[in-house]
Scaffold this motif. Sequence first.
Motif, PDB file in Angstrom:
ATOM      1  N   ILE A 101      11.464   0.265  -4.880  1.00 24.45           N
ATOM      2  CA  ILE A 101      10.454   0.868  -6.060  1.00 24.45           C
ATOM      3  C   ILE A 101       9.692  -0.607  -6.209  1.00 24.45           C
ATOM      4  N   TYR A 135      10.921   4.977   1.770  1.00 25.93           N
ATOM      5  CA  TYR A 135      10.192   3.871   0.452  1.00 25.93           C
ATOM      6  C   TYR A 135       9.812   5.634  -0.563  1.00 25.93           C
ATOM      7  N   TRP A 190       5.884   5.795  -2.283  1.00 23.41           N
ATOM      8  CA  TRP A 190       5.048   4.208  -2.036  1.00 23.41           C
ATOM      9  C   TRP A 190       4.313   4.077  -0.922  1.00 23.41           C
ATOM     10  N   ASN A 223       0.936   4.451  -1.856  1.00 17.64           N
ATOM     11  CA  ASN A 223       0.239   4.105  -3.019  1.00 17.64           C
ATOM     12  C   ASN A 223       0.342   2.423  -2.034  1.00 17.64           C
TER      13      ASN A 223
END
Length: 257
Positions: free
Chosen positions: A205, A224, A227, A230
């Motif tokens: 992160i 991950y 993320w 994202n």
Amino acid sequence: MTSTADKAKRLQELHAAPELLLVVNVWDAITAKVVAETAGTQALATPSHGIAASRGYPDGEKIPRDEMIAEVALIVRNAGDLPVTADLEAGYGDPGGTVARAIEAGAVGCNLEDQMKPLADSVKAVEAAVAAAQSAGVDFVLNARTDAFIKIADQEEALNEAITRGRAYLDAGASNFFAPGKLDETQVGRLVEALGERKVNLIGIPGSIPLATAQKLGVSRVSYGPWSQNVALTALAKLAEDVYAGGGLPADTRKLN
């Protein structure tokens, strides 16, 4: 095609190897294909949050189990010979049955979270998942997760609780232990010291310890979670912003589908 049993064996080897296993999470067929075809990829992992979001559900076992397993199966088909580990949340009320379904879909590992339920209940969930894998004859990589660092404000208390739960889950047959959160080098070192080298898995992160440090400390794997999704969504949002401002596609855009 590589058999499920051989993929499971390979995933176990990757977790036990001295080199840190790096896994970029994927949430659908095209992301699985792109990451699988990227040089350096040795395994794929799914994020429960990412799959739920892509199908219009909030995180936290709100997506029906059938939909989650269907997406895992689609990712497995697009992963080729690479092993796939799936995030199965807390098992949707039936950890053993959910692991059995995931194995049928071709997954050879999973995350199973404890949601900070009473320890005895969480251990029973791990035992049920391990038994399901044994019944299927697969050397399944069960990554038992605790939410201690997420749900306990006092970090020393969280660390002690994580160590207690990690030991219990490993004793119950879990292959590895996963403690998501923004852990510092000291916390990670103490986890590895308590639970063993190549037994602790982390999430990458913003602000995480460097990968080289995780390798040095004896961490098994860094993944991950949501993320990676994202990162993709950030790129999409930036494209929209640039287009609305009169710009266009970034010059380094690659045609990947």
